[in-house]
Design a protein around this motif. Structure first.
Motif, PDB file in Angstrom:
ATOM      1  N   PHE A  89       0.876  -1.169   0.000  1.00 46.50           N
ATOM      2  CA  PHE A  89       0.000   0.000   0.000  1.00 46.50           C
ATOM      3  C   PHE A  89       0.912   1.217   0.000  1.00 46.50           C
ATOM      4  N   GLY A  90       1.151   1.764  -1.191  1.00 48.44           N
ATOM      5  CA  GLY A  90       2.128   2.841  -1.291  1.00 48.44           C
ATOM      6  C   GLY A  90       3.508   2.337  -0.920  1.00 48.44           C
ATOM      7  N   ALA A  91       4.152   3.019   0.037  1.00 45.82           N
ATOM      8  CA  ALA A  91       5.488   2.621   0.465  1.00 45.82           C
ATOM      9  C   ALA A  91       5.467   1.504   1.498  1.00 45.82           C
ATOM     10  N   HIS A  92       4.280   1.164   2.014  1.00 46.16           N
ATOM     11  CA  HIS A  92       4.167   0.157   3.073  1.00 46.16           C
ATOM     12  C   HIS A  92       3.915  -1.223   2.491  1.00 46.16           C
ATOM     13  N   THR A  93       4.736  -2.190   2.886  1.00 45.95           N
ATOM     14  CA  THR A  93       4.546  -3.577   2.466  1.00 45.95           C
ATOM     15  C   THR A  93       3.807  -4.314   3.568  1.00 45.95           C
ATOM     16  N   ALA A  94       2.540  -4.642   3.309  1.00 46.29           N
ATOM     17  CA  ALA A  94       1.713  -5.318   4.317  1.00 46.29           C
ATOM     18  C   ALA A  94       1.967  -6.821   4.347  1.00 46.29           C
ATOM     19  N   VAL A  95       2.171  -7.413   3.167  1.00 44.35           N
ATOM     20  CA  VAL A  95       2.457  -8.839   3.044  1.00 44.35           C
ATOM     21  C   VAL A  95       3.669  -8.973   2.137  1.00 44.35           C
ATOM     22  N   ASP A  96       4.674  -9.739   2.583  1.00 47.11           N
ATOM     23  CA  ASP A  96       5.984  -9.710   1.938  1.00 47.11           C
ATOM     24  C   ASP A  96       6.437 -11.117   1.543  1.00 47.11           C
ATOM     25  N   ASP A  97       6.165 -11.511   0.292  1.00 50.96           N
ATOM     26  CA  ASP A  97       6.673 -12.766  -0.270  1.00 50.96           C
ATOM     27  C   ASP A  97       6.246 -13.981   0.562  1.00 50.96           C
ATOM     28  N   VAL A  98       4.964 -14.094   0.804  1.00 56.32           N
ATOM     29  CA  VAL A  98       4.416 -15.156   1.659  1.00 56.32           C
ATOM     30  C   VAL A  98       3.991 -16.351   0.797  1.00 56.32           C
ATOM     31  N   SER A  99       4.424 -17.542   1.204  1.00 53.09           N
ATOM     32  CA  SER A  99       4.019 -18.783   0.539  1.00 53.09           C
ATOM     33  C   SER A  99       3.605 -19.800   1.593  1.00 53.09           C
ATOM     34  N   PHE A 100       2.506 -20.489   1.357  1.00 58.61           N
ATOM     35  CA  PHE A 100       2.074 -21.566   2.237  1.00 58.61           C
ATOM     36  C   PHE A 100       1.006 -22.396   1.543  1.00 58.61           C
ATOM     37  N   THR A 101       0.712 -23.562   2.124  1.00 60.98           N
ATOM     38  CA  THR A 101      -0.385 -24.411   1.677  1.00 60.98           C
ATOM     39  C   THR A 101      -1.228 -24.780   2.889  1.00 60.98           C
ATOM     40  N   ILE A 102      -2.529 -24.527   2.813  1.00 65.96           N
ATOM     41  CA  ILE A 102      -3.461 -24.894   3.877  1.00 65.96           C
ATOM     42  C   ILE A 102      -4.164 -26.167   3.426  1.00 65.96           C
TER      43      ILE A 102
END
Length: 306
Positions: free
Chosen positions: A11-24
């Protein structure tokens, strides 16, 4: 099943989620933990197609959620308990959702009974307590009898009976082979509900493991010991890196030694060993230790202690 692959949201300069990987995976309850601002709600919104990733992708049952032609039969999500018109009656709210998704009207009665709110079906939603809002939201998630369930803080506002009900509901749906993904700040509740834990901190995955493995890897190995003479055993085992706390004449809590070593030393000294119980850290202790450097907003602990 839910997957996230290199999921990033800025969101603009803010990274809320950063290169997230998973399997549920299906057949288990997966708990989603993290401090405020860690990116949990944003991640759930991206899974449901409500926020567009800056980079990466998510799938629900093998496809991006927005590409499913029968979305409510694929996944049910409770992301905002109050996302219902306050002037509408509970049954009418569910009937509208059913009608717009090609779901039989009879299913409304089923989910009202399932969630324990059939008696208030004709009441207007604006007069509901937060707990009743939560139950109505959960009823909506089940309208399409979906394979995937996503709940963001589902026990907020519930009394102890309600919390107990949500726990049983989640575990029962997982036992049916569904994928159940729940975020919560209640560590004690997650410890009793989740089979698997994913922890986010500052938008990144800090842990992704079965809960037993997560707890077993937190801190030093600790053992509760009851023996005929705790003072003697404590003095024998005392060494650098070993922490020993004597709680009474026969009881010790020992950190830094494996239980087998403790048992051998007690036998060599002809001490009667009455209990030897390995102790894992609690989920709260393990979580706080893991997220200590990833908490964006923290209180003054010295002020709290004072």
């Amino acid at each position: 099943m839910i997957t996230a692959q290199n999921l990033t949201k800025r969101f603009g300069a803010h990274t809320a989620v950063d290169d997230v990987s998973f399997t549920i995976k299906p057949g288990q309850v997966t708990g989603f933990l993290g401090p405020n601002g860690a990116g949990k709600s944003t991640t759930m919104r991206m899974i449901m197609g409500l926020d567009r990733p800056t980079h990466g992708s998510t799938t629900v049952n093998g496809r991006p959620f927005g590409e499913h032609t029968d979305p409510m039969r694929q996944a049910g999500a409770l992301l905002d308990a109050k996302a219902a018109h306050p002037g509408r009656r509970a049954a009418d709210h569910l009937r509208l959702l059913a009608a717009t998704n090609g779901i039989a009207r009879s299913r409304v009665d089923d989910v009202l009974e399932l969630t324990g709110i059939a008696s208030v079906a004709r009441r207007r939603i604006g007069g509901f307590s937060l707990g009743m809002h939560q139950r109505l939201g959960i009823a909506a998630t089940m309208l399409g009898d979906p394979e995937v369930l996503i709940f963001d803080e589902p026990v907020n506002g519930l009394d102890p009976e309600g919390v107990h009900w949500v726990r049983g509901f989640a575990k029962a749906r997982a036992a049916e082979g569904r994928t159940v993904f729940i975020s919560s700040h209640l560590m004690s509740e997650m410890a009793q509900t989740a089979d698997h834990i994913i922890v986010l901190g500052k938008g990144r995955v800090l842990a992704d493991a079965p809960i037993a493995q997560f707890l077993g890897g937190a801190g030093q190995e600790r053992t509760r010991v009851r023996v005929s003479d705790a003072t003697v055993l404590g003095s024998i085992l005392s060494a650098d890196g070993v922490s020993i706390t004597q709680t009474d004449a026969e009881s010790l809590e020992i950190a830094g030694l494996p239980p087998a070593h403790i048992a051998r030393r007690a036998a060599l000294e002809n001490l009667d060993l009455h209990e030897l119980t390995p102790l894992n850290a609690s989920l709260e202790e393990a979580y706080l230790a893991l997220t200590d450097d990833a908490t964006e907003y923290r209180s003054d602990r010295t002020a709290v202690a004072a």
